[in-house]
Design a protein around this motif. Structure first.
Motif, mmCIF file in Angstrom:
data_model
loop_
_atom_site.group_PDB
_atom_site.id
_atom_site.type_symbol
_atom_site.label_atom_id
_atom_site.label_comp_id
_atom_site.label_asym_id
_atom_site.label_seq_id
_atom_site.Cartn_x
_atom_site.Cartn_y
_atom_site.Cartn_z
ATOM 1 N N VAL A 218 -2.922 7.900 5.371
ATOM 2 C CA VAL A 218 -1.619 7.316 5.023
ATOM 3 C C VAL A 218 -0.511 8.293 5.400
ATOM 4 C CG1 VAL A 218 -0.285 6.167 3.222
ATOM 5 C CG2 VAL A 218 -2.783 6.256 3.038
ATOM 6 N N LYS A 219 0.310 7.881 6.363
ATOM 7 C CA LYS A 219 1.395 8.737 6.845
ATOM 8 C C LYS A 219 2.640 8.561 5.974
ATOM 9 C CE LYS A 219 -0.399 8.407 11.555
ATOM 10 N NZ LYS A 219 -0.210 7.874 12.913
ATOM 11 N N PRO A 220 3.573 9.539 6.034
ATOM 12 C CA PRO A 220 4.823 9.413 5.264
ATOM 13 C C PRO A 220 5.561 8.129 5.642
ATOM 14 C CG PRO A 220 4.606 11.626 6.161
ATOM 15 C CD PRO A 220 3.505 10.814 6.763
ATOM 16 N N GLY A 221 6.085 7.429 4.613
ATOM 17 C CA GLY A 221 6.824 6.191 4.847
ATOM 18 C C GLY A 221 5.950 4.953 4.886
ATOM 19 N N GLN A 222 4.612 5.141 4.802
ATOM 20 C CA GLN A 222 3.700 3.993 4.823
ATOM 21 C C GLN A 222 3.266 3.614 3.411
ATOM 22 O OE1 GLN A 222 0.394 5.098 7.373
ATOM 23 N NE2 GLN A 222 1.440 4.348 9.206
ATOM 24 N N LYS A 223 2.892 2.339 3.253
ATOM 25 C CA LYS A 223 2.354 1.886 1.977
ATOM 26 C C LYS A 223 0.830 1.955 2.013
ATOM 27 C CE LYS A 223 5.999 -1.185 0.340
ATOM 28 N NZ LYS A 223 6.340 -2.566 -0.057
ATOM 29 N N LEU A 224 0.226 2.218 0.848
ATOM 30 C CA LEU A 224 -1.231 2.247 0.752
ATOM 31 C C LEU A 224 -1.759 0.821 0.737
ATOM 32 C CD1 LEU A 224 -0.344 5.119 -0.440
ATOM 33 C CD2 LEU A 224 -2.555 5.084 -1.571
ATOM 34 N N SER A 235 1.507 14.724 -1.820
ATOM 35 C CA SER A 235 2.684 13.909 -1.524
ATOM 36 C C SER A 235 3.223 13.291 -2.811
ATOM 37 C CB SER A 235 2.334 12.805 -0.523
ATOM 38 O OG SER A 235 3.505 12.096 -0.145
ATOM 39 N N THR A 236 4.422 12.719 -2.714
ATOM 40 C CA THR A 236 4.954 11.943 -3.836
ATOM 41 C C THR A 236 4.835 10.469 -3.473
ATOM 42 O OG1 THR A 236 7.186 12.113 -2.941
ATOM 43 C CG2 THR A 236 6.567 13.695 -4.643
ATOM 44 N N LEU A 237 4.415 9.678 -4.455
ATOM 45 C CA LEU A 237 4.232 8.243 -4.246
ATOM 46 C C LEU A 237 5.175 7.467 -5.149
ATOM 47 C CD1 LEU A 237 1.687 9.060 -2.657
ATOM 48 C CD2 LEU A 237 0.477 7.202 -3.779
ATOM 49 N N ASN A 238 5.829 6.478 -4.562
ATOM 50 C CA ASN A 238 6.652 5.565 -5.356
ATOM 51 C C ASN A 238 5.728 4.454 -5.849
ATOM 52 O OD1 ASN A 238 8.349 3.501 -6.275
ATOM 53 N ND2 ASN A 238 10.000 4.159 -4.936
ATOM 54 N N GLN A 239 5.485 4.413 -7.173
ATOM 55 C CA GLN A 239 4.534 3.467 -7.753
ATOM 56 C C GLN A 239 5.221 2.289 -8.441
ATOM 57 O OE1 GLN A 239 0.659 6.164 -8.682
ATOM 58 N NE2 GLN A 239 2.071 5.954 -10.384
ATOM 59 N N THR A 261 1.552 1.076 -3.248
ATOM 60 C CA THR A 261 2.483 2.178 -3.536
ATOM 61 C C THR A 261 2.930 2.816 -2.223
ATOM 62 O OG1 THR A 261 0.626 3.709 -3.857
ATOM 63 C CG2 THR A 261 1.504 2.638 -5.812
ATOM 64 N N LEU A 262 4.121 3.417 -2.238
ATOM 65 C CA LEU A 262 4.731 3.946 -1.011
ATOM 66 C C LEU A 262 4.586 5.466 -0.943
ATOM 67 C CD1 LEU A 262 6.581 3.497 1.510
ATOM 68 C CD2 LEU A 262 8.523 3.871 -0.025
#
Length: 698
Positions: A218-224, A235-239, A261-262
């Protein structure tokens, strides 16, 4: 049962008819419609083509559950609405011609007739079929009214009624689609494919083909795309999509992560732990859709009422049309017209739609805020709550206790701590974990100590054999029972620590006490504010804990709860909730969904903390707060109270407007125009009123 998504389902009566049609298909044993989620569950062998035939009366489109939604054209371009434009144009032309030639002239009459046929063709087909089966629904009532209007020469009003009814249905479709959008948008959160490493190669794979154990990059800016555990990277994830938390969360190796999550900063490698249908996001969507199918008490009342209401309206209309001419020699044409108007105004659209739209909207709004409400009944019950009981550890507090004091009596501190840690290493209790963590932090070697005959003493502590001697680790109550009495000096030390809000544990044998361990659990940042908000809402708040009275009192006072119950064993919590329900009638229990399962089940509404990643919380609770955050609780109560208020407003308004229109029959003022405006206006207003629930904020 296999699930299919249904596109174009906007009317609950149509939903019931579609369900009946599907049940009659060859190879189908059973079928169940979920109107709120626009899904049908089919048990048996059938095809999408057969299902679409069963829904052809409403031009329903069917697709596989996980298949992407086919984008419909804009509202104003939809095929069913184009007929309305043509009919409206014909009515306007006919109205213009009638002013020139007169109402009864053939040319405007033909124009009105054409408008009725074009705008109401599908309506008449449904209505006449229903009439042949003596099934009186909205379509039947409208068909009788419009044909009756044409027979008595009211072609203009009949055509206008067709157009207004068509507009009403179109707007109802639009409103229902908007209400469902909050759940539909959840389905688009997670990507449909992910970058996966297999056999040393990186390739894009559809989520349906990703297996447990695959490594997802999962690269930066991608969603899981899938749930999993971080194996490499930070990393930090926006949940927010899962938990409703707006603040991103830092994730390191071995941390659990969720689909949807992002990833904001670093490159992550994630080991997939669940299939796509089992991810937390999939479970949320499934449970929310099931919740929308649950009938709330008010909805059950409305459905039962509507069952008797529609035939009653037909009888009233028949009596109005026949009694004045037969008994009082009144004009047949006038009173048949009034009877037809009663049929139109009597359509139960507004009443039937008053509750489900509100329920669907409220549950969808809550899901997007990280609150999973598992049914309309629970949504209504939350609004009626009089009292809430909170488990202390992990709910009002962070649930990560730490050792604050060690007091020895004659022994070496590290040796006694090592024995305690060795014994407690076999326990899953948070206090035991804090002791093991303290030993590890101080580099105390306890792994080499042999522990035999480990035994739990429910609610009091544990015992085990170490170096051929029986040791006990537990509460002061346990040692009071073992020793009959505790030395005054020792007792004062225990009380002093407890007065500081700490939990005291003791290591000793049946003869002597060797070590005092004081453990404290930090209060959650949100607890004080949440309890204050709940007290302001007039809700009685009580804290339940197995801790001693002094520790419980100190924490309870800090948090601001109105009641404190201490020294409770699991069965004591259950008994307290039962008593609490008798005293307050409607009671919620807030816990972690695991240890508090009996108390959660016994309460009116069970609320579980931290539903994300916790299957037990998702399954056992009536409401799950997806983030480990109590601040969602006042929002949930506010949303529920608003939903109850709106449902009551909708039911009252839809019945009142009908009653008012029916009263116009007495002086003979009720016209088909007024009737259709009353019906259409009521339906639109209750739908728009329900959509206000989308605006309820935290």
């Amino acid at each position: 049962m296999k699930a299919y998504r249904v596109q174009g389902l906007s009317c609950s009566n149509c939903a019931a008819k579609f369900e009946r049609n599907v049940k009659e298909l060859p190879g189908v044993q059973d079928a169940k419609i979920n109107f709120g989620a626009a899904k049908i569950y089919v048990n048996g062998d059938t095809t999408i083509e057969d299902l679409e035939k069963a829904g052809a009366f409403e031009n329903l489109k069917i697709r596989e559950e996980r298949e992407k939604k086919v984008e419909r054209p804009p509202f104003w371009k939809q095929k069913e609405n184009i007929k309305v434009y043509i009919s409206a144009l014909l009515v306007l032309l006919s109205w213009g011609l009638s002013t020139q030639y007169g109402d009864q002239h053939l040319i405007p009459t033909v124009g009105y007739g054409a408008a009725i046929l074009i705008g109401g063709f599908s309506l008449f087909i449904k209505g006449l079929k229903n009439l042949s089966r003596l099934s009186f629904d909205m379509n039947t009532l409208m068909t009788i009214a419009i044909i009756g209007a044409a027979i008595i020469g009211e072609w203009g009003e009949g055509a206008t009624v067709v157009i207004l009814f068509a507009i009403s249905e179109a707007l109802e479709r639009y409103s229902m689609d908007k209400a469902r959008h909050s759940i539909a948008s959840l389905m688009d959160i997670a990507p449909n494919e992910a970058l996966v490493r297999r056999s040393g190669k990186e390739l894009m794979v559809s989520v349906e083909d990703i297996q447990i154990g695959d490594t997802m990059i999962v690269k930066p800016g991608q969603k899981l795309a899938m749930d999993g555990v971080v194996t490499k990277g930070i990393s930090t994830l926006n949940q927010a999509a899962i938990t409703g938390e707006s603040v991103p969360v830092t994730k390191v190796v071995e941390d659990e992560v969720f689909a949807g999550t992002l990833n904001e900063e670093g490159l992550l490698e994630v080991k997939v732990t669940k299939r796509v249908e089992d991810t937390t996001l999939s479970k949320i969507i499934h449970l929310v859709e099931e919740a929308q199918a649950e009938r709330a008490p008010s909805q059950a009342f409305v459905d039962k009422f509507a069952k008797y209401y529609t035939p009653a309206i037909v009888i009233i209309a028949l009596l109005i049309a026949t009694i004045p001419p037969l008994l009082f020699n009144a004009d047949w044409s006038t009173w048949v017209y009034e009877g037809l108007a009663v049929l139109v105004v009597g359509c139960p659209c507004a009443l039937v739609v008053s509750t489900p739209v509100a329920i669907v909207t409220a549950i969808g709004n809550a899901a997007r805020k990280g609150v999973l409400i598992k049914g309309g009944i629970h949504l209504e019950e939350v609004g009626a709550l009089k009292a809430i009981a909170f488990d202390k550890t992990g709910t009002l507090t962070k649930g990560v206790p730490t050792v604050t004091n060690l007091v020895t009596f004659g022994g070496i501190e590290d040796e006694l701590l090592a024995i305690t840690a060795a014994i407690e290493n076999g326990s899953q209790h948070p206090l035991a974990t804090s002791i093991v963590r303290e030993a590890e932090t101080n580099n105390v070697n306890f792994s080499s100590i042999q522990v035999n005959n480990f035994q739990s003493i429910t609610g009091k502590g544990v015992k085990a054999v170490v170096n051929n001697e029986i040791y006990y680790v537990g509460s002061p109550t346990l040692f009071s029972e073992l020793h009959q009495t505790i030395d005054k000096n020792l007792n004062s030390q225990i009380e002093q620590l407890q007065n500081e809000g700490k939990t005291v544990m003791i290591l000793g044998t049946a003869k002597e006490i060797q070590l005092l361990i004081a453990v404290a659990d930090e209060i959650r940042d949100s607890s004080i504010k949440v309890i204050s908000s709940l007290n302001d809402l007039g809700i009685n708040t009580v804290m339940l804990t197995g801790d001693n009275q002094m520790t419980a009192y100190t924490i309870g006072k800090q948090v601001g709860v109105s009641g404190i119950e201490a020294n409770l064993l699991p069965e004591d919590k259950l008994n307290f909730i039962k008593k609490f329900r008798n005293d307050h009638n409607s009671v919620a229990m807030v816990g972690d969904g695991v240890n508090d399962a009996p108390a959660l089940a016994a309460s009116t509404v069970g609320v579980a903390m931290g539903g994300a990643g916790t299957d037990t919380a998702l399954e056992t609770a009536d409401i799950a707060l997806m983030s480990d955050d109590l601040s969602k609780l006042p929002y949930t109560i506010k949303l529920s109270r608003k939903a109850l208020q709106i449902i009551k407003q909708n039911i009252t308004f839809s019945l009142a407007i009908k009653l008012l229109a029916l009263l116009l029959v007495v002086p003979g003022w009720l016209t088909l125009w007024i009737a259709i405006f009353a019906d259409m206006g009521a339906t639109l207003l209750v739908t728009l009123n329900s959509l206000r629930l989308l605006r309820v904020k935290e």
